[in-house]
Design a protein around this motif. Structure first.
Motif, PDB file in Angstrom:
ATOM      1  N   ASN A  78       0.652  -1.336   0.076  1.00  0.00           N
ATOM      2  CA  ASN A  78       0.262   0.177  -0.129  1.00  0.00           C
ATOM      3  C   ASN A  78       0.982   0.922   0.300  1.00  0.00           C
ATOM      4  OD1 ASN A  78      -1.512  -2.049   1.183  1.00  0.00           O
ATOM      5  ND2 ASN A  78      -2.621  -0.748   2.477  1.00  0.00           N
ATOM      6  N   ARG A  79       0.056   1.947  -0.545  1.00  0.00           N
ATOM      7  CA  ARG A  79       1.040   3.838  -0.732  1.00  0.00           C
ATOM      8  C   ARG A  79       0.261   4.646   0.587  1.00  0.00           C
ATOM      9  NH1 ARG A  79       3.465   5.370  -5.648  1.00  0.00           N
ATOM     10  NH2 ARG A  79       4.382   7.148  -4.241  1.00  0.00           N
ATOM     11  N   VAL A  80      -0.806   4.219   0.464  1.00  0.00           N
ATOM     12  CA  VAL A  80      -1.089   4.735   1.890  1.00  0.00           C
ATOM     13  C   VAL A  80      -1.898   3.549   2.527  1.00  0.00           C
ATOM     14  CG1 VAL A  80      -3.094   6.116   2.924  1.00  0.00           C
ATOM     15  CG2 VAL A  80      -1.854   6.727   0.983  1.00  0.00           C
ATOM     16  N   HIS A  81      -1.913   4.166   3.877  1.00  0.00           N
ATOM     17  CA  HIS A  81      -2.415   2.941   5.358  1.00  0.00           C
ATOM     18  C   HIS A  81      -3.009   3.707   6.220  1.00  0.00           C
ATOM     19  CE1 HIS A  81       1.404   2.455   7.296  1.00  0.00           C
ATOM     20  NE2 HIS A  81       0.523   2.675   8.421  1.00  0.00           N
ATOM     21  N   LEU A  82      -3.577   2.131   7.126  1.00  0.00           N
ATOM     22  CA  LEU A  82      -4.544   3.469   8.360  1.00  0.00           C
ATOM     23  C   LEU A  82      -4.424   2.428  10.003  1.00  0.00           C
ATOM     24  CD1 LEU A  82      -8.511   2.732   7.448  1.00  0.00           C
ATOM     25  CD2 LEU A  82      -7.136   4.870   7.114  1.00  0.00           C
ATOM     26  N   ASP A  83      -3.879   4.188  10.554  1.00  0.00           N
ATOM     27  CA  ASP A  83      -3.172   3.218  11.556  1.00  0.00           C
ATOM     28  C   ASP A  83      -4.643   2.885  12.627  1.00  0.00           C
ATOM     29  OD1 ASP A  83      -0.511   2.974  10.464  1.00  0.00           O
ATOM     30  OD2 ASP A  83      -0.390   4.714  12.093  1.00  0.00           O
ATOM     31  N   LEU A  84      -4.364   2.340  13.735  1.00  0.00           N
ATOM     32  CA  LEU A  84      -5.811   2.172  14.505  1.00  0.00           C
ATOM     33  C   LEU A  84      -4.925   2.535  16.120  1.00  0.00           C
ATOM     34  CD1 LEU A  84      -7.734  -1.084  13.157  1.00  0.00           C
ATOM     35  CD2 LEU A  84      -7.539   1.298  12.563  1.00  0.00           C
ATOM     36  N   ASN A  85      -4.975   3.810  16.877  1.00  0.00           N
ATOM     37  CA  ASN A  85      -4.775   3.473  18.117  1.00  0.00           C
ATOM     38  C   ASN A  85      -5.388   3.309  19.341  1.00  0.00           C
ATOM     39  OD1 ASN A  85      -2.653   5.350  16.355  1.00  0.00           O
ATOM     40  ND2 ASN A  85      -3.906   6.749  16.371  1.00  0.00           N
ATOM     41  N   LEU A 100      -2.500  -3.442  25.250  1.00  0.00           N
ATOM     42  CA  LEU A 100      -3.424  -3.328  24.379  1.00  0.00           C
ATOM     43  C   LEU A 100      -3.507  -3.342  23.327  1.00  0.00           C
ATOM     44  CD1 LEU A 100      -4.631   0.205  26.083  1.00  0.00           C
ATOM     45  CD2 LEU A 100      -5.769  -1.841  26.616  1.00  0.00           C
ATOM     46  N   VAL A 101      -2.592  -3.323  22.408  1.00  0.00           N
ATOM     47  CA  VAL A 101      -2.682  -3.610  21.328  1.00  0.00           C
ATOM     48  C   VAL A 101      -2.565  -5.190  20.908  1.00  0.00           C
ATOM     49  CG1 VAL A 101      -0.281  -3.549  19.315  1.00  0.00           C
ATOM     50  CG2 VAL A 101      -1.237  -1.255  20.421  1.00  0.00           C
ATOM     51  N   ASN A 102      -2.022  -5.934  21.427  1.00  0.00           N
ATOM     52  CA  ASN A 102      -2.073  -7.596  21.683  1.00  0.00           C
ATOM     53  C   ASN A 102      -3.216  -8.121  21.723  1.00  0.00           C
ATOM     54  OD1 ASN A 102       1.127  -7.140  21.042  1.00  0.00           O
ATOM     55  ND2 ASN A 102       1.231  -7.988  22.961  1.00  0.00           N
ATOM     56  N   MET A 129      -0.313  -5.680  10.121  1.00  0.00           N
ATOM     57  CA  MET A 129      -1.689  -6.631  10.413  1.00  0.00           C
ATOM     58  C   MET A 129      -1.742  -6.709   8.554  1.00  0.00           C
ATOM     59  SD  MET A 129      -3.441  -6.931  14.012  1.00  0.00           S
ATOM     60  CE  MET A 129      -4.315  -8.515  12.905  1.00  0.00           C
ATOM     61  N   THR A 130      -2.530  -7.647   8.029  1.00  0.00           N
ATOM     62  CA  THR A 130      -3.802  -7.323   7.102  1.00  0.00           C
ATOM     63  C   THR A 130      -4.910  -7.867   7.103  1.00  0.00           C
ATOM     64  OG1 THR A 130      -3.276  -9.128   6.357  1.00  0.00           O
ATOM     65  CG2 THR A 130      -1.391  -8.054   5.201  1.00  0.00           C
ATOM     66  N   ASP A 131      -5.878  -7.067   6.394  1.00  0.00           N
ATOM     67  CA  ASP A 131      -7.145  -6.871   5.991  1.00  0.00           C
ATOM     68  C   ASP A 131      -7.359  -8.050   5.476  1.00  0.00           C
ATOM     69  OD1 ASP A 131      -7.061  -5.934   3.552  1.00  0.00           O
ATOM     70  OD2 ASP A 131      -7.832  -4.006   3.839  1.00  0.00           O
ATOM     71  N   PRO A 132      -8.747  -8.956   5.307  1.00  0.00           N
ATOM     72  CA  PRO A 132      -8.825  -9.728   4.346  1.00  0.00           C
ATOM     73  C   PRO A 132      -8.508 -10.542   2.809  1.00  0.00           C
ATOM     74  CG  PRO A 132     -10.473  -9.368   6.061  1.00  0.00           C
ATOM     75  CD  PRO A 132      -9.245  -8.188   5.828  1.00  0.00           C
ATOM     76  N   GLU A 133      -8.068  -8.576   2.584  1.00  0.00           N
ATOM     77  CA  GLU A 133      -7.795  -9.071   0.795  1.00  0.00           C
ATOM     78  C   GLU A 133      -5.752  -8.434   1.190  1.00  0.00           C
ATOM     79  OE1 GLU A 133      -9.708  -6.677  -1.664  1.00  0.00           O
ATOM     80  OE2 GLU A 133     -11.382  -8.094  -1.289  1.00  0.00           O
ATOM     81  N   GLY A 134      -5.498  -8.059   2.049  1.00  0.00           N
ATOM     82  CA  GLY A 134      -3.640  -8.473   2.095  1.00  0.00           C
ATOM     83  C   GLY A 134      -3.877  -6.652   2.413  1.00  0.00           C
ATOM     84  N   ASN A 135      -4.416  -5.579   2.927  1.00  0.00           N
ATOM     85  CA  ASN A 135      -3.790  -4.173   2.602  1.00  0.00           C
ATOM     86  C   ASN A 135      -3.291  -4.118   4.183  1.00  0.00           C
ATOM     87  OD1 ASN A 135      -5.076  -3.420   0.009  1.00  0.00           O
ATOM     88  ND2 ASN A 135      -7.072  -4.346   0.861  1.00  0.00           N
ATOM     89  N   GLU A 136      -2.360  -3.989   3.909  1.00  0.00           N
ATOM     90  CA  GLU A 136      -1.423  -3.498   5.125  1.00  0.00           C
ATOM     91  C   GLU A 136      -2.169  -2.494   6.088  1.00  0.00           C
ATOM     92  OE1 GLU A 136       0.268  -2.832   2.288  1.00  0.00           O
ATOM     93  OE2 GLU A 136       1.391  -5.249   2.198  1.00  0.00           O
ATOM     94  N   PHE A 137      -2.474  -2.686   7.627  1.00  0.00           N
ATOM     95  CA  PHE A 137      -2.372  -1.366   8.382  1.00  0.00           C
ATOM     96  C   PHE A 137      -2.050  -1.713   9.561  1.00  0.00           C
ATOM     97  CE2 PHE A 137      -5.655  -4.820   9.214  1.00  0.00           C
ATOM     98  CZ  PHE A 137      -6.282  -5.113  10.251  1.00  0.00           C
ATOM     99  N   CYS A 138      -1.584  -0.579  10.384  1.00  0.00           N
ATOM    100  CA  CYS A 138      -1.000  -1.079  12.056  1.00  0.00           C
ATOM    101  C   CYS A 138      -1.554  -0.177  13.054  1.00  0.00           C
ATOM    102  CB  CYS A 138       0.186   0.320  11.818  1.00  0.00           C
ATOM    103  SG  CYS A 138       1.023  -0.483  10.903  1.00  0.00           S
ATOM    104  N   VAL A 139      -1.481  -1.556  14.240  1.00  0.00           N
ATOM    105  CA  VAL A 139      -2.327  -1.718  15.188  1.00  0.00           C
ATOM    106  C   VAL A 139      -1.250  -0.876  16.484  1.00  0.00           C
ATOM    107  CG1 VAL A 139      -3.580  -2.626  17.387  1.00  0.00           C
ATOM    108  CG2 VAL A 139      -4.009  -3.339  14.493  1.00  0.00           C
ATOM    109  N   GLN A 140      -2.080   0.941  16.931  1.00  0.00           N
ATOM    110  CA  GLN A 140      -0.468   1.223  17.771  1.00  0.00           C
ATOM    111  C   GLN A 140      -0.905   1.822  18.855  1.00  0.00           C
ATOM    112  OE1 GLN A 140       1.732   3.847  14.740  1.00  0.00           O
ATOM    113  NE2 GLN A 140      -0.719   5.585  15.595  1.00  0.00           N
TER     114      GLN A 140
END
Length: 140
Positions: A78-85, A100-102, A129-140
């Protein structure tokens, strides 16, 4: 504002991201009790009903996420991804942030996400992590 995802299964992606972000599926237009009723009234064939979907923040603060079906699969990072804080920010002790992240990572794996790796550097901790279609995102 909205964030648009190209994908192969908009309904699945909308389901995952609504659970991940505590969003909800967008309501059908006024005068219709369901999306199938609206789609039928518009003359859209049932084979096209999963060509798009959207989720919205029930509190109205976050952006709308729109999922549109495209024929090609994702092939690069991905060129852009979401971070879940979810960790409580830098004022929370590192151990508490990790916990909390774990916990959130485990919940998201139950929703269909995949854990790629955990990263700890410069007093920060996040999980890629990746969503069901392989898009990266981060949990922080």
């Amino acid at each position: 504002m909205q964030v648009v995802f190209d994908c192969s299964d908009p309904a699945r992606m909308a389901s995952f991201w609504s659970a991940a972000l505590h969003y909800r599926l967008q309501d059908p237009p006024a005068g219709f009790d369901s999306w199938p009723a609206w789609l039928t009234a518009q003359g859209i064939p049932e084979s096209e009903w999963n060509s798009a979907s959207a989720v919205v923040d029930p509190d109205g603060r976050g952006p709308r996420l729109y999922f549109q079906r495209v024929p090609e699969m994702k092939v690069i990072k991905n060129r852009v991804h979401l971070d879940l804080n979810v960790g409580g920010g830098p004022e929370a002790p590192l151990g508490k942030r990790q916990q909390l992240v774990n916990e959130e990572v485990e919940r998201l794996q139950g929703e269909g996400a995949n854990k790629l790796r955990a990263v700890e550097e410069r007093c920060e901790y996040w999980v890629v992590m990746t969503d069901p279609e392989g898009n990266e995102f981060c949990v922080q």
